[in-house]
Design a protein around this motif. Structure first.
Motif, PDB file in Angstrom:
ATOM      1  N   ALA A   1      -6.295 -12.753  -1.936  1.00 27.79           N
ATOM      2  CA  ALA A   1      -7.037 -13.366  -3.043  1.00 27.79           C
ATOM      3  C   ALA A   1      -6.126 -13.770  -4.197  1.00 27.79           C
ATOM      4  O   ALA A   1      -6.375 -14.777  -4.872  1.00 27.79           O
ATOM      5  N   SER A   2      -5.075 -12.978  -4.453  1.00 28.10           N
ATOM      6  CA  SER A   2      -4.208 -13.242  -5.612  1.00 28.10           C
ATOM      7  C   SER A   2      -3.122 -14.262  -5.329  1.00 28.10           C
ATOM      8  O   SER A   2      -2.578 -14.877  -6.258  1.00 28.10           O
ATOM      9  N   GLY A   3      -2.789 -14.448  -4.065  1.00 27.14           N
ATOM     10  CA  GLY A   3      -1.685 -15.343  -3.728  1.00 27.14           C
ATOM     11  C   GLY A   3      -0.336 -14.652  -3.701  1.00 27.14           C
ATOM     12  O   GLY A   3       0.681 -15.282  -3.398  1.00 27.14           O
ATOM     13  N   TYR A   4      -0.294 -13.351  -4.009  1.00 24.21           N
ATOM     14  CA  TYR A   4       0.943 -12.599  -3.868  1.00 24.21           C
ATOM     15  C   TYR A   4       1.202 -12.323  -2.379  1.00 24.21           C
ATOM     16  O   TYR A   4       0.304 -12.380  -1.545  1.00 24.21           O
ATOM     17  N   ARG A   5       2.430 -11.957  -2.060  1.00 22.39           N
ATOM     18  CA  ARG A   5       2.811 -11.672  -0.684  1.00 22.39           C
ATOM     19  C   ARG A   5       2.432 -10.231  -0.337  1.00 22.39           C
ATOM     20  O   ARG A   5       2.755  -9.310  -1.069  1.00 22.39           O
ATOM     21  N   TYR A   6       1.772 -10.056   0.800  1.00 23.72           N
ATOM     22  CA  TYR A   6       1.516  -8.697   1.284  1.00 23.72           C
ATOM     23  C   TYR A   6       2.781  -8.156   1.924  1.00 23.72           C
ATOM     24  O   TYR A   6       3.411  -8.813   2.751  1.00 23.72           O
ATOM     25  N   THR A   7       3.164  -6.935   1.529  1.00 23.58           N
ATOM     26  CA  THR A   7       4.326  -6.268   2.094  1.00 23.58           C
ATOM     27  C   THR A   7       3.907  -4.872   2.497  1.00 23.58           C
ATOM     28  O   THR A   7       3.312  -4.148   1.690  1.00 23.58           O
ATOM     29  N   ARG A   8       4.229  -4.487   3.731  1.00 26.58           N
ATOM     30  CA  ARG A   8       3.787  -3.182   4.206  1.00 26.58           C
ATOM     31  C   ARG A   8       4.368  -2.047   3.384  1.00 26.58           C
ATOM     32  O   ARG A   8       3.674  -1.070   3.067  1.00 26.58           O
ATOM     33  N   VAL A   9       5.659  -2.126   3.028  1.00 30.36           N
ATOM     34  CA  VAL A   9       6.297  -1.114   2.181  1.00 30.36           C
ATOM     35  C   VAL A   9       7.202  -1.815   1.179  1.00 30.36           C
ATOM     36  O   VAL A   9       7.605  -2.965   1.367  1.00 30.36           O
TER      37      VAL A   9
ATOM     38  N   ALA B   1      -4.704  -3.549   0.134  1.00 31.62           N
ATOM     39  CA  ALA B   1      -3.529  -4.343  -0.242  1.00 31.62           C
ATOM     40  C   ALA B   1      -3.612  -5.739   0.352  1.00 31.62           C
ATOM     41  O   ALA B   1      -3.290  -6.742  -0.315  1.00 31.62           O
ATOM     42  N   GLN B   2      -4.023  -5.848   1.591  1.00 31.48           N
ATOM     43  CA  GLN B   2      -4.146  -7.160   2.225  1.00 31.48           C
ATOM     44  C   GLN B   2      -5.217  -8.002   1.548  1.00 31.48           C
ATOM     45  O   GLN B   2      -5.042  -9.207   1.341  1.00 31.48           O
ATOM     46  N   THR B   3      -6.338  -7.375   1.203  1.00 28.90           N
ATOM     47  CA  THR B   3      -7.421  -8.092   0.516  1.00 28.90           C
ATOM     48  C   THR B   3      -6.957  -8.605  -0.835  1.00 28.90           C
ATOM     49  O   THR B   3      -7.196  -9.772  -1.198  1.00 28.90           O
ATOM     50  N   TYR B   4      -6.265  -7.766  -1.587  1.00 27.97           N
ATOM     51  CA  TYR B   4      -5.769  -8.143  -2.911  1.00 27.97           C
ATOM     52  C   TYR B   4      -4.745  -9.266  -2.795  1.00 27.97           C
ATOM     53  O   TYR B   4      -4.783 -10.257  -3.554  1.00 27.97           O
ATOM     54  N   ALA B   5      -3.825  -9.140  -1.847  1.00 31.11           N
ATOM     55  CA  ALA B   5      -2.769 -10.143  -1.696  1.00 31.11           C
ATOM     56  C   ALA B   5      -3.345 -11.502  -1.325  1.00 31.11           C
ATOM     57  O   ALA B   5      -2.940 -12.542  -1.879  1.00 31.11           O
TER      58      ALA B   5
ATOM     59  N   PRO C   1       0.833  -1.206   0.000  1.00 28.06           N
ATOM     60  CA  PRO C   1       0.000   0.000   0.000  1.00 28.06           C
ATOM     61  C   PRO C   1       0.865   1.252   0.000  1.00 28.06           C
ATOM     62  O   PRO C   1       2.095   1.186  -0.089  1.00 28.06           O
ATOM     63  N   ALA C   2       0.220   2.391   0.127  1.00 28.61           N
ATOM     64  CA  ALA C   2       0.926   3.664   0.232  1.00 28.61           C
ATOM     65  C   ALA C   2       1.886   3.643   1.422  1.00 28.61           C
ATOM     66  O   ALA C   2       1.648   2.978   2.428  1.00 28.61           O
ATOM     67  N   PHE C   3       2.976   4.397   1.283  1.00 28.28           N
ATOM     68  CA  PHE C   3       4.055   4.386   2.273  1.00 28.28           C
ATOM     69  C   PHE C   3       3.611   4.936   3.619  1.00 28.28           C
ATOM     70  O   PHE C   3       3.874   4.356   4.672  1.00 28.28           O
ATOM     71  N   CYS C   4       2.938   6.080   3.617  1.00 27.01           N
ATOM     72  CA  CYS C   4       2.449   6.680   4.861  1.00 27.01           C
ATOM     73  C   CYS C   4       1.234   5.877   5.336  1.00 27.01           C
ATOM     74  O   CYS C   4       0.458   5.384   4.517  1.00 27.01           O
TER      75      CYS C   4
END
Length: 453
Positions: free
Chosen positions: A213-221, A207-211, A195-198
């Motif tokens: 469902a897609s199987g990609y890794r969620y990363t905070r930054v 971002a968490q919802t997309y990750a 997601p956005a940096f701030c």
């Protein structure tokens, strides 16, 4: 306009009613027992690139929630995101019913057609479009726009552009997302979603919802280096939920994974995506979309503070600021003209006297076929940097010396929507046309009748 009329209209400017007004005007749909409408499927041309290539979008749906998917910011090296966005457009064109009734989905296959055609990451002017946005609005200075930036593989180069939002493609993004609720910027290649940096809770949750469902890794930054001037950070600073899915490879579109991510966001759109919010500036409420326009163009520094609450006149939401009057025209949604600067310069008398300069040598001077007047030097640089034709319009006079509002003689030039003044320190500012407009309106208003006692 009478003081009584102002008092009546002030009540229209609170958060709930101004937002409701926008939704009603945009979609003209009753809020109860409305007949089901078939989702709109429409091809749009949003503008052109630096070299004149068309930038297009597909719209699907009729709802108030505007979600925009943007592909191929980085041209040829991320051509798989162009392929993906095209496949997504084809899918939703064939299956418009998958877009919930509350959503309007827009898919822009490429925001950088020049880079795609020229085989480069940058636009035709050598600028990295995902380092060119004005990200100085949020509370995180680390991601503020700068000329020298980190790019692919951590390479450092002076590709952030000469100033924020300098590129025609960046300005197209800026105007098209003015009324957006959410934005997804497709990139490659890392296999994660961030997601956005701030800290922006809606962006993080999307971002968490997309990750998931897609199987990609969620990363905070983004972990490799700090992204400055990023489109996602710019969007979140204005309250737009914004994420970057990074495809795993740099070659494959990975359609199934990303379709699943987008479908998950669509299914939860009413919960995930925040409505544009009104803001209080200097004790006065500024309606959401007017606030975004005011903020993204410089806020106090350019237009000055609001002088009074917004009013609604014949479907147009209008608000007076110190140096301009801003107008929201709902009928111009999805165009650069949704918010316009009132052409108050047309009401100004041109300064008298001889022009200060008659020479016109590019690039420091610019002429137009529509007017005999040119803009030069500091005025030309200011005009271009802060919005050009859309913000200021064409010049209506030469640059001349005349009395400014403070009683001092200054070099100034009249434009359709503003008067530019050259100050003693060499900086340019706008004349207080909004203040003059308000004074003129109130001076012409009928006076109250005397009471008989």
């Amino acid at each position: 306009m009478s003081e009584g009329r102002y008092n009546v209209r002030r009540a229209t400017c609170n958060v709930q009613r101004s937002l409701l007004l926008l939704l009603l005007i945009f979609f003209a749909a009753p809020l109860h027992a409305a007949p089901v409408r078939q989702p709109t499927v429409e091809d749009l041309t949003l503008g052109t690139s630096a070299q004149g290539r068309p930038i297009t979008a597909l719209r699907i749906g009729n709802g108030p929630i505007k979600l925009v998917i943007i592909g191929n910011t980085h041209g040829a090296p991320e051509a798989n995101t162009h392929t993906l966005a095209t496949m997504l457009a084809d899918h939703f064109r064939a299956n418009p019913h998958e877009v919930p009734p509350a959503v309007r989905l827009y898919i822009i296959p490429t925001i950088n057609p020049d880079g795609l055609a020229l085989g480069t990451r940058f636009n035709a002017r050598g600028v990295d479009l995902n380092r060119n946005m004005n990200t100085n609005f949020d509370a995180c200075p680390d991601n503020d726009w700068r000329v020298t930036v980190f790019g692919a593989y951590g390479i450092v180069s002076d590709t952030g552009g000469p100033y924020p939002d300098s590129e025609v493609e960046s300005r197209l993004v800026r105007s098209f997302l003015l009324d957006a609720w959410g934005a997804i910027f497709l990139h490659s290649a890392a296999g994660n979603v961030f997601p956005a940096f701030c800290d922006h809770a809606p962006s993080i949750e999307m971002a968490q919802t997309y990750a998931t469902a897609s199987g990609y890794r969620y990363t905070r930054v983004w972990e490799q280096y700090i992204i400055t001037g990023g489109m996602h950070d710019w969007a979140a600073s204005l309250g737009i939920a914004a994420i970057i899915p990074e495809l795993l490879t740099g070659t494959e579109p990975e359609f199934a994974q990303n379709l699943a991510g987008i479908q998950a966001v669509l299914a939860a759109a009413e919960k995930l995506l925040p409505a544009p919010e009104d803001h209080v500036e200097h004790g006065i409420v500024v309606p959401a979309i007017l606030w975004r326009f005011w903020k993204m163009h410089g806020g106090d520094d350019l237009f000055g503070p609001p002088l009074m609450p917004a009013v609604v006149e014949e479907g147009v939401i209008r608000q007076i600021f110190e140096r301009a009057v801003l107008e929201l025209h709902p009928e111009w949604a999805d165009t650069p003209y949704l918010v316009q600067v009132t052409p108050l310069g047309r009401t100004c008398s041109p300064p008298v006297g001889a022009a200060l300069r008659n020479d016109c040598t590019p690039p420091g001077c610019r002429r137009f076929t529509e007017t005999p007047y040119a803009i030069r030097g500091a005025f030309a640089a200011y005009w271009e940097r802060y919005g050009g034709l859309h913000t200021f319009g064409f010049p209506l006079s030469d640059e001349k010396v005349a009395y400014a509002a403070n009683g001092q003689q200054r070099a100034q030039q009249v434009f359709e929507r503003a008067v530019l003044i050259l100050n003693d320190d060499g900086n340019v500012s706008l004349a207080p046309l909004g203040w003059a407009f308000l004074v003129r309106e109130r001076s012409l208003a009928p006076t109250a009748a005397h009471q008989v006692r």
